[in-house]
Design a protein around this motif. Structure first.
Motif, short mmCIF file in Angstrom:
data_model
loop_
_atom_site.label_atom_id
_atom_site.label_comp_id
_atom_site.label_asym_id
_atom_site.label_seq_id
_atom_site.Cartn_x
_atom_site.Cartn_y
_atom_site.Cartn_z
N GLU A 152 -3.21 57.16 91.04
CA GLU A 152 -3.35 55.72 91.25
C GLU A 152 -2.51 54.94 90.26
N PHE A 153 -2.54 55.38 88.98
CA PHE A 153 -1.78 54.67 87.96
C PHE A 153 -0.28 54.86 88.15
N GLU A 154 0.15 56.09 88.43
CA GLU A 154 1.57 56.37 88.63
C GLU A 154 2.11 55.57 89.82
N GLU A 155 1.37 55.57 90.92
CA GLU A 155 1.81 54.82 92.11
C GLU A 155 1.83 53.32 91.84
N GLU A 215 16.79 34.58 90.06
CA GLU A 215 15.51 35.28 90.16
C GLU A 215 15.37 36.21 88.95
N SER A 216 14.22 36.12 88.24
CA SER A 216 14.02 36.89 87.02
C SER A 216 12.71 37.67 87.08
N ILE A 217 12.71 38.86 86.44
CA ILE A 217 11.49 39.67 86.35
C ILE A 217 10.83 39.55 84.97
N ASP A 218 11.46 38.79 84.08
CA ASP A 218 10.91 38.63 82.73
C ASP A 218 9.85 37.53 82.73
N ASN A 219 8.63 37.92 83.19
CA ASN A 219 7.53 36.96 83.26
C ASN A 219 6.29 37.57 82.61
N ALA A 220 5.23 36.76 82.50
CA ALA A 220 4.02 37.17 81.77
C ALA A 220 3.40 38.42 82.36
N GLU A 221 3.41 38.55 83.69
CA GLU A 221 2.77 39.69 84.32
C GLU A 221 3.52 41.00 84.02
N ASN A 222 4.85 40.96 84.14
CA ASN A 222 5.63 42.17 83.86
C ASN A 222 5.63 42.51 82.37
N ARG A 223 5.58 41.47 81.52
CA ARG A 223 5.46 41.74 80.08
C ARG A 223 4.14 42.45 79.79
N PHE A 224 3.09 42.05 80.51
CA PHE A 224 1.79 42.71 80.33
C PHE A 224 1.88 44.19 80.69
N VAL A 225 2.53 44.51 81.81
CA VAL A 225 2.68 45.90 82.24
C VAL A 225 3.43 46.70 81.18
N LYS A 226 4.50 46.14 80.65
CA LYS A 226 5.27 46.82 79.61
C LYS A 226 4.41 47.02 78.36
N HIS A 227 3.65 46.00 78.01
CA HIS A 227 2.77 46.09 76.84
C HIS A 227 1.74 47.20 77.03
N VAL A 228 1.18 47.32 78.23
CA VAL A 228 0.19 48.36 78.52
C VAL A 228 0.79 49.74 78.28
N LEU A 229 1.98 49.98 78.82
CA LEU A 229 2.62 51.28 78.66
C LEU A 229 2.93 51.57 77.19
N LEU A 251 2.16 63.94 77.97
CA LEU A 251 1.82 62.55 78.32
C LEU A 251 2.77 61.58 77.62
N VAL A 252 3.14 61.86 76.40
CA VAL A 252 4.10 61.01 75.69
C VAL A 252 5.42 60.97 76.44
N LYS A 253 5.91 62.12 76.86
CA LYS A 253 7.17 62.18 77.60
C LYS A 253 7.09 61.41 78.91
N LYS A 254 5.96 61.52 79.59
CA LYS A 254 5.79 60.81 80.85
C LYS A 254 5.85 59.30 80.64
N LEU A 255 5.20 58.81 79.59
CA LEU A 255 5.22 57.38 79.30
C LEU A 255 6.61 56.92 78.86
N GLU A 256 7.30 57.75 78.08
CA GLU A 256 8.66 57.40 77.65
C GLU A 256 9.60 57.29 78.84
N VAL A 257 9.46 58.20 79.81
CA VAL A 257 10.30 58.13 81.02
C VAL A 257 10.06 56.82 81.76
N GLN A 258 8.80 56.42 81.86
CA GLN A 258 8.50 55.17 82.55
C GLN A 258 9.06 53.96 81.81
N LEU A 259 8.92 53.95 80.49
CA LEU A 259 9.40 52.80 79.71
C LEU A 259 10.92 52.74 79.63
N PHE A 315 12.25 47.93 82.75
CA PHE A 315 11.58 47.45 81.54
C PHE A 315 12.58 47.00 80.47
N LYS A 316 13.87 47.36 80.62
CA LYS A 316 14.88 46.91 79.66
C LYS A 316 15.07 45.40 79.74
#
Length: 776
Positions: free
Chosen positions: A184-187, A257-271, A298-306, A311-312
């Motif tokens: 669920e989280f990965e998807e 059009e930009s993706i740098d908004n509060a919601e996406n910053r939250f997702v990055k912060h969570v990861l 798990l660290v490697k998996k999170l690093e791949v996502q970030l 997220f850049k």
């Protein structure tokens, strides 16, 4: 699916050049090998065996030995000690084996093999990874759901101390990793990346002045002030206004059009927070341990996502807008927010009862299955019966979570009695219902002194007990009055399939007895359910819960309880299993609402029989008939009317008419009519001066009748009164021949003027004063 093989050779050159350990499967056992990448990805050893199977092992060099810290799993051969067997039983997880030489017994090298679970389905890798993870994630979700219900702010201040909490770090890590590793989280993360929340921003760019179609005030000012200008023709409109040149390029704004908004910053912060937590766990885990491997994966998996380009482009958040409609409603964001809220609490969660489940490296899947069932039944019964009162060892709790110095502790613990109770209200009856985990029913001397709950024999402790009793009674009073019903359930992870063969022949019985002499018990689990049902007082049923596919019920009579059986509740098909159990509980409730059920009648009779203790020394051995008028004679339920006759004339009238009369008015000699007088089966006659009587008559006919004075006169009995009439005949039972009864010793007998007053006793009481006629 991983492919099985018959044997595997583990090269141990790092211990001794040329040294190998060969593991060989026995019988129907299978052995698996996975590649290094797959092993690292799943945090497992690459050699994998199955629980409940047996394997042989042999070192290539005779001086080497094998042992295991878990007792009973490794046994060496008596003849050739470099050989032996590995039998994991129900151990599941990474098994640490210790290799040493007889020349250097203190120099131990550890190697690992993986023990896979097999009970849930036919594919060990799926059973091991998927079902174990499903149960762990389910427990985590249920625990964090419980945490979410606690609104006290004081419970939100605890922070994980990685320096002082080493004993609970792996447990916390398991809770957190079950959230992050979930599909669920990965998807959700992938869904956000592919369809993110965007917004429009103004972006400055240098554009050719001639291409700008619409000028803003800022751009107009640049026409007069910017450099790099182009001279205008003399006939140009602007030239005529005194502007003879314009810049070749000016800065203009455009919507981007930009993706740098509060919601996406939250997702990055969570990861990033997840990553920091896992990195800290990695630093605290020992090298080459299973927990270390899991944390690194798990660290490697999170690093791949970030490290994805998405997220850049996103900056760090300044605030967390947790009330954002996008976070709360948009698919992907909603799931990430959910895991974040669960993570914040899961990282604070300590489960002191889960030590066996979360022991690093070991996956005690049997204990995990028991805990998982507790929460599954907890949800089922709480929703069905509105259970809202919690207690543990007679101490009341507001929640299943308590605050401790280590964090927030789940109070559930194997061997500790925990219970939830509530009231079930139906149209015709109100029932108190209690769901207990690890409730002990004491036996022996304590049971004999206590009329409450207990066992006839030894102390028994089912895994789960569901108890029902009328709301107007306390639990202890309901026990004493036979008004409570217990339904027991036992978690049996080791049961592969529960099949009851009701058509077993004598040859099969002989074979089974032979196997039992050897120590193999085919029906051990069923027999334990019999023990619960027959030994624990007021038990209505006992049932096995196991991860199979077949459900089976056995009823004691024609009703749903009392009974025995099994319910298959499999984590891979939880909904179906719990649905079958839920329907069974509904049938039990409907049965309990029936006040005319056979079980209710038996319970009522049982209470009447056992309410007064019987003195074992006062045994009644007097002969009595087995049947009376075609029905089984139960002495305690048979009433005898002790009646008086006035004289010989009255006696002759009784004998000639086969009738006995009792006054029904309020004068002397009359008696109040109760069910005992109206249902009496015998009459013992006596007269003035008697101390003993052998005049025992049976009451016959359709029942007691009332004769008026006129009817009595027509029968030759001169009177002005009405009488109660019994149709009688002298008893012909051989058991009563030559017997007289000392009726004056009966407790209801009254002397002097009241001696003629009829009274009722049971046949049991009457036989206690019987004597042989020759002794009179």
């Amino acid at each position: 699916m991983i492919d099985p093989s018959d044997n595997s050779v583990i090269k141990l050159d790092f211990i001794k050049k040329g040294l190998t350990l060969e593991i060989i499967s026995e019988g129907d056992s299978s052995l698996y090998k996975i590649d290094e990448n797959s092993a690292n990805e799943n945090g497992e050893a690459f050699i994998q065996i199955l629980e409940g199977r047996s394997y042989e092992y042999e070192f290539s060099k005779k001086k080497y030995r094998l042992k295991c810290s878990v007792e009973g799993i490794v046994s060496k051969s008596k003849k050739h000690e470099h050989r032996g067997r590995i039998i994991p039983n129900i151990y599941v997880g990474t098994l640490q084996l210790e290799v040493f030489s007889v020349d250097f017994p203190d120099k131990i090298t550890k190697i690992s093999i993986e023990v896979l679970a097999t009970k849930f389905n036919n594919e060990p890798d799926i059973s091991y990874r998927q079902n174990y993870r499903n149960m762990l994630e389910s427990i985590t979700e249920k625990c964090t759901d419980l945490l979410m219900q606690i609104n006290s702010p004081v419970l939100q201040n605890f922070e994980t101390d990685f320096n002082e909490d080493n004993e609970t770090i792996y447990q916390r890590f398991c809770f957190v990793s079950s959230l992050i590793n979930s599909k669920e989280f990965e998807e959700a993360v992938q869904k956000i990346i592919s369809s993110p929340k965007t917004h429009w921003i103004n972006e400055m760019e240098q554009s050719d002045t001639r291409k700008i179609k619409r000028f803003s005030s800022s751009e107009i000012r640049q026409l007069t002030s910017s450099s790099n200008r182009i001279k205008l023709q003399e006939n140009h409109y602007l030239n005529s206004k005194g502007i003879n040149s314009i810049p070749s390029k000016i800065f203009s704004t455009k919507k981007v059009e930009s993706i740098d908004n509060a919601e996406n910053r939250f997702v990055k912060h969570v990861l990033e927070v997840y990553l920091v937590f896992c990195e800290k766990c990695t630093d605290n885990f020992k090298v080459n341990t299973r927990e270390k491997k899991e944390a690194v994966i798990l660290v490697k998996k999170l690093e791949v996502q970030l490290n994805q380009p998405f997220f850049k482009e996103i900056s760090r958040p300044t605030t967390l807008k947790l009330n954002s409609p996008v976070l709360q409603r948009k698919s992907g964001y909603r799931e990430v927010l959910k895991t974040w809220l669960m993570f914040d609490l899961a990282a604070k969660l300590v489960w002191k009862g889960g030590d066996d489940v979360y022991s690093a490296g070991k996956k005690d899947i049997a204990t995990l299955y028991e805990y998982w069932l507790f929460f599954a039944l907890h949800d089922l019964f709480k929703e069905k019966f509105k259970l809202n009162q919690i207690e543990q060892d007679d101490i009341a709790y507001k929640h299943l979570i308590s605050e401790t110095k280590d964090g927030l502790n789940v109070i559930i613990k194997a061997g500790v009695h925990t219970a939830l109770s509530g009231t079930y209200i139906s149209e015709n009856r109100k029932l108190k219902i209690k769901y207990s985990y690890n409730r002990s029913f004491k036996g022996g001397k304590i049971f004999n002194e206590d009329k409450g709950h207990g066992s006839w024999t030894t102390t028994l402790r089912p895994d789960y007990t569901l108890s029902f009793w009328p709301q107007e009674f306390s639990e202890s009073d309901a026990e004493k009055n036979e008004l409570i019903v217990h339904i027991h359930f036992d978690a049996k992870y080791k049961v592969t399939q529960f099949i009851i063969n009701t058509k077993i022949d004598s040859k099969e019985i002989d074979e089974e007895e032979l196997e039992e002499r050897k120590g193999f018990y085919k029906n051990a689990d069923l027999l334990k359910m019999h023990a619960y049902k027959d030994a624990i007082r007021r038990t209505g049923g006992a049932y096995i819960l196991y991860p199979g596919t077949e459900a089976k019920e056995l009823r004691g009579f024609h009703e749903i309880i009392p009974g025995l059986g099994a319910f298959a509740i499999n984590p891979s098909n939880e909904v179906v299993g719990l649905k079958n159990l839920s329907e069974f509980i509904d049938k039990v409730i409907n049965h309990l609402l029936d006040r005319t059920s056979q079980r209710e009648n038996i319970a009522s009779k049982g209470y009447d029989i056992h309410k007064d203790p019987k003195d074992d020394l006062n045994i009644l051995k007097e002969p009595m008939p087995e049947y009376l008028n075609g029905a089984k004679l139960i002495p305690d339920d048979v009433f005898v009317l002790v009646g008086f006759y006035k004289d010989v004339e009255h006696y002759n009238w009784i004998g000639s008419k086969n009738l006995y009369n009792i006054r029904v008015d309020s004068h002397h000699g009359a008696i109040p009519l109760t069910i005992k007088e109206l249902t009496a089966k015998y009459i013992l006659l006596h007269t003035i001066g008697d101390s003993f009587s052998n005049e025992l008559w049976e009451i016959k006919g359709e029942g007691v009748k009332v004769y008026s004075s006129a009817k009595m006169n027509s029968e030759g009995y001169a009177t002005e009164n009405s009488y109660l009439i019994y149709q009688i005949e002298r008893s012909s039972s051989k058991e009563f021949e030559n017997i007289s009864w000392n009726f004056k010793e009966l407790k209801n007998y009254e002397s002097r003027r009241q001696s003629a007053k009829p009274f009722v006793v049971t046949l049991t009481d009457l036989m206690k004063v019987s004597e042989k006629k020759s002794n009179i």
